[in-house]
Design an enzyme around this catalytic site. Structure first.
Site: not given
Length: 464
Positions: A272, A302, A317, A330-331
């Site tokens: 996204c 999420t 997380r 983040t990738g």
């Protein structure tokens, strides 16, 4: 307007848009609000009195399947000084969708959803919504874990989750369940629920499914070897709703979807966040050049995170998602290279998960190849959002009090917040809102439409 829009959609497979926003199945209030929203990006409000004549002109034409933007028709007509009537101008502007030029309706394409979580259910809603004309994509089945040992309550619960959503609201239509045949009926569309713990357990041809596109929403397999397990009888292509690894193409619709080879069977829709940053990054590079950049995403939590503190294989997380801001990786930045191979700039990135359930913001800090001004950057991005090939990906808002919840349900990959934009010399900082659930699901559908051959052209044609 509503009867005309509905008839064009049902009988001719024509989707009527207003500045890239569909008017199909919309209420009176929704259509009026969409017209009013035009002032946010075009600078002045549109009236239904201005757009109705163009809609009426369309009914007299021999139209084929297409998307027609009456907002664009009205705007370009104002700038045309040839003295043409509305009917003459409309006929010329949409000539590519009429007569000998029009696309003939195809048989449609079967679609299977593998996984039925947040993205799976939203993709299902979009597929059902687009089934109204009887063509295009047909959602035939959903595959979920279980191996066929579930009780009748299982399918009822899954149908209930499709019917009700705490963020995106009620399903627009009717949903019934036939427990005996494991079938969900959504607006009359029969969707088989298949229970399987592994792709090898399913023969899709046994359900009358053929030449289908399978959308993997689980993220369990990311490389070609793993995703190839889905290429079972009845399945022709596999689309992953997560970043692909190895040689799996990462596709951002509007940017590199036209690079997909016809014989490619496995591809990814990236993430996204990748979908949110790549279109505006391309828009900025095309006009100003980009030397380097950094993206910081402030992302809603999420299902991968824990509700309360508990063990998690990833760092941080495991801490409670609704109680903390959580720094994570983040990738998206590294995925830019796959979607924009011609971009020479190095892009870095990081992410912070925050206690909101949906809508995120990407802060894109860019060093440009030349000096510019805030006004020039905003004028360029506003124009891109209105008239360019990226107008379905990039939206634009000048709302002074905009906050994240305002963008729930946005169908764009990202929305430029004009008020937050900062430019000084060769440095530009863009604030990009995005509905990381629904906006991304819309991008997935666009990719699936493209590879299935049912992505219809938009008129008037956007500027290149």
């Amino acid at each position: 307007m509503i009867p005309i829009i509905g008839k064009l959609h049902r009988e001719r497979d024509v989707t009527v848009l207003l500045h890239s926003r569909s008017l199909v199945n919309k209420s009176v209030v929704s259509i009026l609000k969409t017209h009013r929203f035009a002032r946010q990006i075009a600078g002045e409000e549109l009236s239904v009195v201005e757009t109705l004549p163009f809609l009426q002109a369309l009914t007299a034409l021999d139209l084929g399947p297409s998307q027609i933007d009456i907002g664009m028709l009205a705007a370009t007509y104002k700038g045309d000084d040839r003295g043409l009537s509305v009917a003459e101008f409309t006929a010329e502007a949409v000539a590519g969708a009429t007569g000998a030029n029009k696309i003939e309706r195809g048989e449609g394409r079967d679609v299977v959803l593998y996984g039925f979580g947040r993205i799976g259910r939203l993709v299902a809603r979009l597929l059902i919504e687009k089934a109204g004309s009887g063509n295009g994509l047909r959602l035939r089945a959903i595959v979920v874990r279980g191996g066929g040992e579930q009780s009748a309550e299982d399918i009822v619960k899954r149908a209930s989750l499709l019917r009700r959503d705490s963020i995106h609201g009620q399903f627009q239509g009717t949903i019934t369940v036939d427990e005996a045949s494991s079938t969900i009926f959504a607006n009359g569309n029969a969707i088989k629920v298949i229970y399987a713990n592994d792709p090898s357990e399913v023969d899709y041809t046994a359900y009358g499914i053929k030449n289908a596109i399978l959308i993997d929403n689980t993220g369990k397999w990311r490389d070609r070897e793993g995703l190839s397990q889905h290429l079972r009888p009845g399945i022709d292509k596999v689309v992953l709703t997560a970043p692909g690894k190895g040689d799996v193409p990462n596709i951002v619709h509007g940017v590199n979807h036209d690079t997909v080879k016809p014989d490619e069977q496995i591809l990814s829709c990236a993430s996204c966040t990748t979908n949110a940053i790549v279109p505006p990054l391309k828009a900025m590079d095309d006009e100003f050049g980009v030397e380097r950049g950094h993206v910081e995403t402030v992302h809603s939590f999420t299902n991968d995170q824990n509700l309360l503190d508990n063990y998690h294989k990833a760092e941080r997380r495991g801490r409670s998602a609704p109680l903390n801001m959580v720094i994570t990786e983040t990738g998206a930045a590294s995925a830019v290279a796959k979607a924009l191979p011609d971009l020479k700039a190095r892009i870095t990135g990081s992410s912070i998960r925050v206690p909101v359930p949906d809508v995120s913001i990407a802060i894109l800090n860019l060093q440009l190849s030349r000096e510019t001004s805030r006004e020039e950057v905003l004028d360029h991005l506003r124009e891109v959002s209105l008239t360019s090939p990226l107008r379905r990906q990039i939206d634009f808002t000048t709302a002074p009090d905009a906050v994240s919840s305002d963008f729930i349900g946005s169908r764009h990959a990202s929305i430029v917040d004009a008020g937050a934009t900062k430019v000084e010399g060769d440095n530009a900082i863009l604030y990009l809102w995005y509905d990381n659930e629904f906006g991304y699901s819309c991008q997935v559908i666009r990719v699936v439409q493209h590879v299935s051959g049912v992505e219809y052209p938009t008129f008037p044609s956007p500027a290149v």
